[in-house]
Design a protein around this motif. Structure first.
Motif, PDB file in Angstrom:
ATOM      1  N   GLU A  69       4.030  29.283  50.125  1.00 31.11           N
ATOM      2  CA  GLU A  69       4.081  27.880  49.702  1.00 31.11           C
ATOM      3  C   GLU A  69       3.045  27.024  50.407  1.00 31.11           C
ATOM      4  O   GLU A  69       3.189  25.797  50.491  1.00 31.11           O
ATOM      5  N   ASP A  70       1.969  27.630  50.906  1.00 32.12           N
ATOM      6  CA  ASP A  70       1.001  26.852  51.685  1.00 32.12           C
ATOM      7  C   ASP A  70      -0.054  26.156  50.826  1.00 32.12           C
ATOM      8  O   ASP A  70      -0.926  25.463  51.333  1.00 32.12           O
ATOM      9  N   GLY A  71      -0.005  26.362  49.504  1.00 35.44           N
ATOM     10  CA  GLY A  71      -0.933  25.683  48.614  1.00 35.44           C
ATOM     11  C   GLY A  71      -2.290  26.339  48.476  1.00 35.44           C
ATOM     12  O   GLY A  71      -3.150  25.831  47.740  1.00 35.44           O
ATOM     13  N   ILE A  72      -2.512  27.452  49.139  1.00 32.39           N
ATOM     14  CA  ILE A  72      -3.798  28.148  49.037  1.00 32.39           C
ATOM     15  C   ILE A  72      -3.820  28.990  47.766  1.00 32.39           C
ATOM     16  O   ILE A  72      -2.859  29.704  47.461  1.00 32.39           O
ATOM     17  N   GLU A  73      -4.904  28.892  47.014  1.00 32.54           N
ATOM     18  CA  GLU A  73      -5.042  29.677  45.786  1.00 32.54           C
ATOM     19  C   GLU A  73      -5.445  31.107  46.137  1.00 32.54           C
ATOM     20  O   GLU A  73      -6.456  31.339  46.806  1.00 32.54           O
ATOM     21  N   ARG A  74      -4.638  32.070  45.695  1.00 35.48           N
ATOM     22  CA  ARG A  74      -4.906  33.481  46.001  1.00 35.48           C
ATOM     23  C   ARG A  74      -4.891  34.303  44.712  1.00 35.48           C
ATOM     24  O   ARG A  74      -4.077  34.065  43.820  1.00 35.48           O
ATOM     25  N   VAL A  75      -5.769  35.295  44.681  1.00 38.14           N
ATOM     26  CA  VAL A  75      -5.807  36.234  43.566  1.00 38.14           C
ATOM     27  C   VAL A  75      -4.777  37.330  43.818  1.00 38.14           C
ATOM     28  O   VAL A  75      -4.586  37.777  44.953  1.00 38.14           O
ATOM     29  N   ASP A  76      -4.086  37.749  42.764  1.00 46.45           N
ATOM     30  CA  ASP A  76      -3.103  38.827  42.900  1.00 46.45           C
ATOM     31  C   ASP A  76      -3.829  40.173  42.836  1.00 46.45           C
ATOM     32  O   ASP A  76      -4.348  40.570  41.798  1.00 46.45           O
ATOM     33  N   ARG A  77      -3.880  40.868  43.963  1.00 42.95           N
ATOM     34  CA  ARG A  77      -4.491  42.196  44.031  1.00 42.95           C
ATOM     35  C   ARG A  77      -3.458  43.271  44.399  1.00 42.95           C
ATOM     36  O   ARG A  77      -3.813  44.316  44.914  1.00 42.95           O
ATOM     37  N   THR A  78      -2.204  43.006  44.091  1.00 43.90           N
ATOM     38  CA  THR A  78      -1.164  43.977  44.435  1.00 43.90           C
ATOM     39  C   THR A  78      -1.236  45.234  43.570  1.00 43.90           C
ATOM     40  O   THR A  78      -0.589  46.233  43.890  1.00 43.90           O
ATOM     41  N   ASP A  79      -2.038  45.193  42.493  1.00 49.70           N
ATOM     42  CA  ASP A  79      -2.206  46.400  41.681  1.00 49.70           C
ATOM     43  C   ASP A  79      -3.240  47.358  42.274  1.00 49.70           C
ATOM     44  O   ASP A  79      -3.344  48.514  41.853  1.00 49.70           O
ATOM     45  N   VAL A  80      -4.010  46.904  43.248  1.00 50.29           N
ATOM     46  CA  VAL A  80      -5.036  47.747  43.871  1.00 50.29           C
ATOM     47  C   VAL A  80      -4.372  48.662  44.897  1.00 50.29           C
ATOM     48  O   VAL A  80      -3.585  48.214  45.741  1.00 50.29           O
ATOM     49  N   GLU A  81      -4.709  49.928  44.874  1.00 52.40           N
ATOM     50  CA  GLU A  81      -4.080  50.901  45.773  1.00 52.40           C
ATOM     51  C   GLU A  81      -4.804  50.935  47.122  1.00 52.40           C
ATOM     52  O   GLU A  81      -5.595  51.837  47.415  1.00 52.40           O
ATOM     53  N   PHE A  82      -4.511  49.939  47.934  1.00 51.34           N
ATOM     54  CA  PHE A  82      -5.050  49.888  49.286  1.00 51.34           C
ATOM     55  C   PHE A  82      -4.308  50.880  50.185  1.00 51.34           C
ATOM     56  O   PHE A  82      -3.113  51.145  49.986  1.00 51.34           O
ATOM     57  N   VAL A  83      -5.015  51.396  51.204  1.00 56.60           N
ATOM     58  CA  VAL A  83      -4.379  52.195  52.257  1.00 56.60           C
ATOM     59  C   VAL A  83      -4.930  51.722  53.594  1.00 56.60           C
ATOM     60  O   VAL A  83      -6.043  51.193  53.672  1.00 56.60           O
ATOM     61  N   THR A  84      -4.146  51.891  54.647  1.00 54.31           N
ATOM     62  CA  THR A  84      -4.599  51.577  55.996  1.00 54.31           C
ATOM     63  C   THR A  84      -4.870  52.878  56.750  1.00 54.31           C
ATOM     64  O   THR A  84      -4.331  53.932  56.407  1.00 54.31           O
ATOM     65  N   LEU A  85      -5.699  52.792  57.777  1.00 55.26           N
ATOM     66  CA  LEU A  85      -6.044  53.961  58.591  1.00 55.26           C
ATOM     67  C   LEU A  85      -6.161  53.508  60.041  1.00 55.26           C
ATOM     68  O   LEU A  85      -7.043  52.726  60.389  1.00 55.26           O
ATOM     69  N   ASP A  86      -5.246  53.987  60.880  1.00 55.76           N
ATOM     70  CA  ASP A  86      -5.137  53.537  62.263  1.00 55.76           C
ATOM     71  C   ASP A  86      -4.534  54.657  63.109  1.00 55.76           C
ATOM     72  O   ASP A  86      -4.102  55.685  62.570  1.00 55.76           O
ATOM     73  N   PRO A  87      -4.446  54.463  64.429  1.00 53.99           N
ATOM     74  CA  PRO A  87      -3.635  55.381  65.223  1.00 53.99           C
ATOM     75  C   PRO A  87      -2.201  55.403  64.702  1.00 53.99           C
ATOM     76  O   PRO A  87      -1.700  54.403  64.165  1.00 53.99           O
ATOM     77  N   ALA A  88      -1.527  56.523  64.856  1.00 57.75           N
ATOM     78  CA  ALA A  88      -0.208  56.712  64.238  1.00 57.75           C
ATOM     79  C   ALA A  88       0.809  55.658  64.674  1.00 57.75           C
ATOM     80  O   ALA A  88       1.686  55.273  63.889  1.00 57.75           O
ATOM     81  N   SER A  89       0.710  55.175  65.913  1.00 54.94           N
ATOM     82  CA  SER A  89       1.726  54.257  66.433  1.00 54.94           C
ATOM     83  C   SER A  89       1.454  52.790  66.117  1.00 54.94           C
ATOM     84  O   SER A  89       2.261  51.926  66.467  1.00 54.94           O
ATOM     85  N   SER A  90       0.346  52.484  65.455  1.00 56.85           N
ATOM     86  CA  SER A  90      -0.038  51.083  65.233  1.00 56.85           C
ATOM     87  C   SER A  90       0.912  50.382  64.275  1.00 56.85           C
ATOM     88  O   SER A  90       1.327  50.940  63.259  1.00 56.85           O
ATOM     89  N   THR A  91       1.218  49.133  64.595  1.00 56.69           N
ATOM     90  CA  THR A  91       1.996  48.286  63.690  1.00 56.69           C
ATOM     91  C   THR A  91       1.287  46.965  63.409  1.00 56.69           C
ATOM     92  O   THR A  91       1.687  46.246  62.499  1.00 56.69           O
ATOM     93  N   ASP A  92       0.250  46.639  64.197  1.00 59.29           N
ATOM     94  CA  ASP A  92      -0.540  45.431  63.930  1.00 59.29           C
ATOM     95  C   ASP A  92      -1.764  45.852  63.121  1.00 59.29           C
ATOM     96  O   ASP A  92      -2.832  46.106  63.661  1.00 59.29           O
ATOM     97  N   LEU A  93      -1.580  45.915  61.807  1.00 59.48           N
ATOM     98  CA  LEU A  93      -2.575  46.515  60.916  1.00 59.48           C
ATOM     99  C   LEU A  93      -3.472  45.417  60.322  1.00 59.48           C
ATOM    100  O   LEU A  93      -3.056  44.661  59.446  1.00 59.48           O
ATOM    101  N   ASP A  94      -4.712  45.369  60.796  1.00 55.90           N
ATOM    102  CA  ASP A  94      -5.647  44.323  60.382  1.00 55.90           C
ATOM    103  C   ASP A  94      -6.344  44.625  59.068  1.00 55.90           C
ATOM    104  O   ASP A  94      -6.712  43.705  58.347  1.00 55.90           O
ATOM    105  N   GLN A  95      -6.611  45.922  58.777  1.00 54.30           N
ATOM    106  CA  GLN A  95      -7.494  46.267  57.665  1.00 54.30           C
ATOM    107  C   GLN A  95      -6.822  47.266  56.715  1.00 54.30           C
ATOM    108  O   GLN A  95      -6.059  48.127  57.144  1.00 54.30           O
ATOM    109  N   ALA A  96      -7.160  47.123  55.439  1.00 50.25           N
ATOM    110  CA  ALA A  96      -6.776  48.107  54.423  1.00 50.25           C
ATOM    111  C   ALA A  96      -7.981  48.284  53.496  1.00 50.25           C
ATOM    112  O   ALA A  96      -8.767  47.356  53.306  1.00 50.25           O
TER     113      ALA A  96
END
Length: 509
Positions: free
Chosen positions: A54-81
């Protein structure tokens, strides 16, 4: 060649996590590093996590794109996909969609979370804990690109030609949903076995193209084995770990994005660059002399990046050279500018010399303060909109905040690792250890000769008051350990024949 993991406790047991925590608590208490978040910051983070849609920022819906993340196994702060495809330009190129956590969606400029983040600067990683840049509700929750969670992101779109050269760049704010959280070790195992995720196979291919371009522009990396702290039940152990090929390929995407962000800001006349000066002549001369002395001559017409790529850290004399090459990678800083007239006229002063190009930190906003401001700046510049007054006013302040907080965090992280090393050595007092001489300083009237030794077992690096030939393998006895002072004492017990390095000794046997 990857070094095999080396156990910290082949005989005597690992470092007790309980014992380590007691000493680390004391280190953290003495350090000038913020730990707990205040109630105002936590409340603001909870509100932002619940209301970002609800912040008013216009965003494109890219939830149909099959993104994956790649990090050390224990990571939970995932910056990139990432989402990678072939045929980006119709001539054998690639399309790269690179989603970066939209931390600005949760952190209002000049709000309580922003003020606290500027005080912290970055996430601090210690052997038994993480002191986060942002509250957990954001860094490991709503702002993290966790699998099957819809989250806001800045999505870079790059078109690459068949050689991996970026031919077009775009950036949008979007909503994304990662499909899988991939881990380096598992992905590398699958690649080696020929059963990898198709996108990881493509990542290796793009990484190869980008590494070739890095070599062409004179970029360099040290590729030193890293000291990794492993939690093992109620214990902590160390191992030497060489970066996996898939990690290097993944790093190439981040480097590519940082280079693109830098160019966007240079063209737009505002932003923050990550800079590093070229190696000074004295450091180059010292490394050339060391290379000659170790039988690994560095030709005058060979760029230092090309030379470093010929070195194998599993070979003792090469390991010593790579360690000494660190002197070429000094003086990194940040350059902020709010108008084109503030950019240095000399393009060398705009560049990151180790990368061989202008570069910016932009792919880790959950863990590093400056990335949030770079992302916002790039988005406004590419959209053709004016930078908000608050953002423009903040840009000149961020370099000093990063310098100050990086110094504090780096000191604490080094002290913590130093503590783990001393605790690991404590049960071995009186024993003989074998190490490689990485550096040496001759004796003077004021101090004895000292050498920096890297041991395989336990996997630690320590100074010893002995004289050693750089690149040689020496045998020392551990005479004493002072845990509170984090110091160790060694004495020499033997060494290979004079003038012979470890690999030469092995060849003769």
């Amino acid at each position: 060649m990857a070094l095999p993991p080396v156990s910290l406790h082949p005989v005597d047991g690992a470092v007790s996590l309980e014992l380590l925590r007691g000493h680390l608590d004391a280190l953290v208490e003495r350090a000038d590093v913020p730990v707990a978040f205040g109630p105002e910051v936590l409340e603001a983070a909870d509100r932002a996590a619940a209301s970002w849609r609800e912040d008013g920022i216009e965003r494109v819906d890219r939830t149909d794109v099959e993104f994956v993340t790649l990090d050390p196994a224990s990571s939970t702060d995932l910056d990139q996909a990432m989402h990678l495809e072939r045929g980006g330009d119709g001539r054998g190129g690639y399309t790269v969609l690179y989603a970066i956590a939209d931390v600005p969606a949760f952190v209002a400029l000049d709000g309580p979370i922003d003020a606290e983040a500027r005080r912290r600067g970055q996430t601090v990683y210690l052997p038994d804990r993480r002191i986060s840049l942002h509250p957990e509700a954001l860094s490991e929750g709503a702002a993290s690109l966790l699998p099957d969670q819809e989250a806001p992101a800045f999505v870079w779109r790059f078109t690459l030609d068949a050689q991996g050269v970026v031919t077009s760049t775009a950036l949008e704010r979007a909503v994304v949903r990662s499909r899988a959280q991939l881990a380096y070790d598992a992905v590398q195992s699958d690649l080696d076995a020929g059963r990898a995720h198709p996108m990881m196979t493509l990542l290796m291919e793009i990484g190869d193209r980008r590494r070739a371009l890095e070599a062409e522009r004179g970029g360099a990396s040290l590729n030193l084995p890293e000291q990794e702290v492993i939690a093992d039940g109620g214990s902590i152990r160390l191992q030497w770990r060489a970066p996996l090929p898939i990690e290097d390929a993944n790093a190439q995407l981040s480097l590519m994005t940082g280079m693109a962000a830098a160019q966007v800001m240079i063209d737009g006349g505002a932003g923050i660059l990550r800079t590093m000066p070229p190696a000074d002549d004295a450091s180059v001369r010292r490394l050339r002399a060391a290379a000659r002395a170790l039988g690994q001559p560095w030709g005058d017409d060979v760029p230092y990046g090309t030379f470093l790529r010929t070195l194998d850290p599993s070979v003792p004399r090469h390991l010593a050279l790579l360690n000494q090459a660190a002197s070429l990678f000094r003086g990194a800083g940040y350059l902020a500018f709010t108008g084109p007239e503030e950019l240095p006229a000399d393009e060398t002063d705009r560049a990151q010399a180790a990368i061989g190009a202008p570069y910016a930190h932009t792919t880790a906003p959950l863990r590093r303060l400056v990335d949030r401001f770079v992302l916002l700046t790039c988005h406004h510049l590419l959209a053709g909109t004016a930078l908000p007054a608050g953002l423009r006013a903040a840009l000149p302040l961020i370099p000093e905040a990063m310098k100050e907080t990086s110094g504090r965090a780096g000191t604490l992280e080094r002290e913590a690792l130093d503590l783990v090393e001393v605790l690991a050595l404590a049960p071995l007092v009186g024993r003989e250890l074998t190490g490689t001489v990485l550096e040496t300083r001759e004796a003077t009237e004021d101090r004895p000769a000292t050498s920096l030794l890297q041991f395989d077992e336990p996997p630690v690096s320590r100074l010893a008051e002995i004289s050693g030939e750089v690149g040689a393998v020496v045998h020392v006895r551990l005479d004493g350990v002072d845990i509170d002072a984090r110091t160790t004492r060694f004495s020499a017990t033997g060494a290979p024949a004079a003038g012979r390095t470890a690999d030469e000794t092995a060849d003769a046997s």
